[in-house]
Design a protein around this motif. Structure first.
Motif, PDB file in Angstrom:
ATOM      1  N   HIS A 113      15.019  27.402  23.183  1.00 18.37           N
ATOM      2  CA  HIS A 113      15.449  26.721  21.957  1.00 18.37           C
ATOM      3  C   HIS A 113      15.628  27.728  20.823  1.00 18.37           C
ATOM      4  O   HIS A 113      16.623  27.679  20.084  1.00 18.37           O
ATOM      5  CB  HIS A 113      14.419  25.658  21.546  1.00 18.37           C
TER       6      HIS A 113
ATOM      7  N   THR B 124      22.577  17.116  23.444  1.00 17.22           N
ATOM      8  CA  THR B 124      21.351  16.876  24.192  1.00 17.22           C
ATOM      9  C   THR B 124      21.025  15.397  24.265  1.00 17.22           C
ATOM     10  O   THR B 124      21.388  14.628  23.377  1.00 17.22           O
ATOM     11  CB  THR B 124      20.166  17.629  23.540  1.00 17.22           C
TER      12      THR B 124
ATOM     13  N   SER C 261      18.164  25.269  15.095  1.00 11.55           N
ATOM     14  CA  SER C 261      19.575  24.934  15.296  1.00 11.55           C
ATOM     15  C   SER C 261      19.991  23.832  14.326  1.00 11.55           C
ATOM     16  O   SER C 261      19.209  22.914  14.046  1.00 11.55           O
ATOM     17  CB  SER C 261      19.819  24.469  16.735  1.00 11.55           C
TER      18      SER C 261
ATOM     19  N   GLU D  10      22.686  14.690  19.079  1.00  9.38           N
ATOM     20  CA  GLU D  10      21.689  13.966  19.871  1.00  9.38           C
ATOM     21  C   GLU D  10      22.318  12.672  20.383  1.00  9.38           C
ATOM     22  O   GLU D  10      22.486  11.708  19.642  1.00  9.38           O
ATOM     23  CB  GLU D  10      20.457  13.667  19.028  1.00  9.38           C
TER      24      GLU D  10
ATOM     25  N   HIS E  76      15.644  21.288  19.453  1.00 15.96           N
ATOM     26  CA  HIS E  76      16.597  22.292  18.988  1.00 15.96           C
ATOM     27  C   HIS E  76      16.544  22.433  17.466  1.00 15.96           C
ATOM     28  O   HIS E  76      16.578  23.542  16.924  1.00 15.96           O
ATOM     29  CB  HIS E  76      18.008  21.924  19.441  1.00 15.96           C
ATOM     30  N   GLN E  77      16.433  21.307  16.759  1.00 14.06           N
ATOM     31  CA  GLN E  77      16.321  21.365  15.291  1.00 14.06           C
ATOM     32  C   GLN E  77      15.011  22.016  14.874  1.00 14.06           C
ATOM     33  O   GLN E  77      14.968  22.768  13.896  1.00 14.06           O
ATOM     34  CB  GLN E  77      16.439  19.962  14.693  1.00 14.06           C
TER      35      GLN E  77
ATOM     36  N   VAL F 128      23.627  20.233  16.100  1.00 15.58           N
ATOM     37  CA  VAL F 128      23.074  19.557  17.277  1.00 15.58           C
ATOM     38  C   VAL F 128      23.567  18.111  17.319  1.00 15.58           C
ATOM     39  O   VAL F 128      23.532  17.404  16.315  1.00 15.58           O
ATOM     40  CB  VAL F 128      21.528  19.565  17.257  1.00 15.58           C
TER      41      VAL F 128
ATOM     42  N   THR G 190      27.604  24.718  19.395  1.00 16.47           N
ATOM     43  CA  THR G 190      27.244  23.307  19.311  1.00 16.47           C
ATOM     44  C   THR G 190      26.353  22.952  20.493  1.00 16.47           C
ATOM     45  O   THR G 190      26.640  23.351  21.626  1.00 16.47           O
ATOM     46  CB  THR G 190      28.493  22.402  19.337  1.00 16.47           C
ATOM     47  N   VAL G 191      25.287  22.234  20.235  1.00 22.28           N
ATOM     48  CA  VAL G 191      24.372  21.799  21.290  1.00 22.28           C
ATOM     49  C   VAL G 191      24.435  20.286  21.401  1.00 22.28           C
ATOM     50  O   VAL G 191      24.261  19.571  20.403  1.00 22.28           O
ATOM     51  CB  VAL G 191      22.921  22.228  20.998  1.00 22.28           C
TER      52      VAL G 191
END
Length: 247
Positions: free
Chosen positions: A87, A108, A120, A125, A115-116, A123, A105-106
């Protein structure tokens, strides 16, 4: 050799899309509710499966029982989970690419905002998270601690309306805006990094079709028949690989 190739591809890419799977959550020490040992324990303890508890139908018909499960098995066990080295590596990569005019860009399905927590910012979610519980009338948001400290069904301290969990429940539709955003980011990417999951999992199966490049990298410690569809596969823990290739 694989590490050097991966590092070079990451360096050469300017728009990176990351599909972050539940394997990455497990590497932070949290069991996924569909994992067999945990799922069996839940069913033995409560008489219902986790999927049944975390459904819109159950929440709407038995909110008291839903919140007992949500507090005991979700909030109390997941709100304090810490990010792992993968992460933090992705958060560093986002900052690096942003400074170069690029983008990371993630996407998930995790509910824990790991991640935050690692830093990051970009993200997506797909299924919400456990931190943004909100009042169904006035929209005020409430932390997991507020929910845990409440008795029975939690209510807003401002308007006394019921508080809604900030996660997508089974039977609810994924937000169209989220779908569009993930599809667009994937389509624009010049590298697709799939970590802690496999290519036939819900998120990757639904969205990898939008990727048109030739750098689809899979990092996982479990094999799957679809692995051969990736352009490169590294069979190791994500939390061990990414810190080695992202300074």
């Amino acid at each position: 050799m694989a590490y050097e190739m991966l590092k070079q591809m990451i360096t050469e890419s300017s728009r990176i899309m990351v599909f972050s799977g539940m394997g990455l959550v497990r590497e932070s020490g949290a069991a996924y509710f569909r994992d067999e040992p945990y799922a069996y324990q839940i069913e033995a303890k409560y008489g219902l499966s986790p999927e049944e508890f975390l459904s819109a139908a159950f929440y709407n018909s038995r909110p008291g029982s839903f919140y007992r499960f949500y507090k005991d098995e979700i909030l109390s066990k997941r709100s304090d989970i810490k990010p792992n080295e993968a992460h933090y590596a992705l958060a560093r990569l986002e900052k690096q690419k942003k400074a170069e005019g690029g983008r990371v860009t993630v996407a998930t399905r995790s509910l824990c905002s790991l991640h935050q927590k690692a830093g990051s910012e970009n993200v997506i979610e797909l299924h919400g998270n456990i931190f943004n519980n909100y009042c169904t009338r006035c929209g005020k948001q409430f932390s997991p601690d507020y929910i845990l400290e409440s008795h029975g069904i939690p209510h807003c301290d401002r308007c006394q309306s019921a508080i809604r969990p900030g996660i997508l429940l089974a039977g609810e539709m994924l937000d169209n805006g989220i779908i569009t955003r993930v599809a667009n980011e994937t389509e624009k990417a010049d590298l697709l990094l799939v970590v802690g999951t496999h290519l036939d999992a819900y998120m990757t199966k639904r969205f990898r079709q939008y990727y048109t490049g030739n750098r689809m990298i899979l990092i996982t410690d479990e094999t799957h028949p679809t692995d051969k569809e990736a352009d490169m596969v590294i069979y190791e823990k994500v939390s061990e690989v990414l810190p080695r290739v992202i300074a």
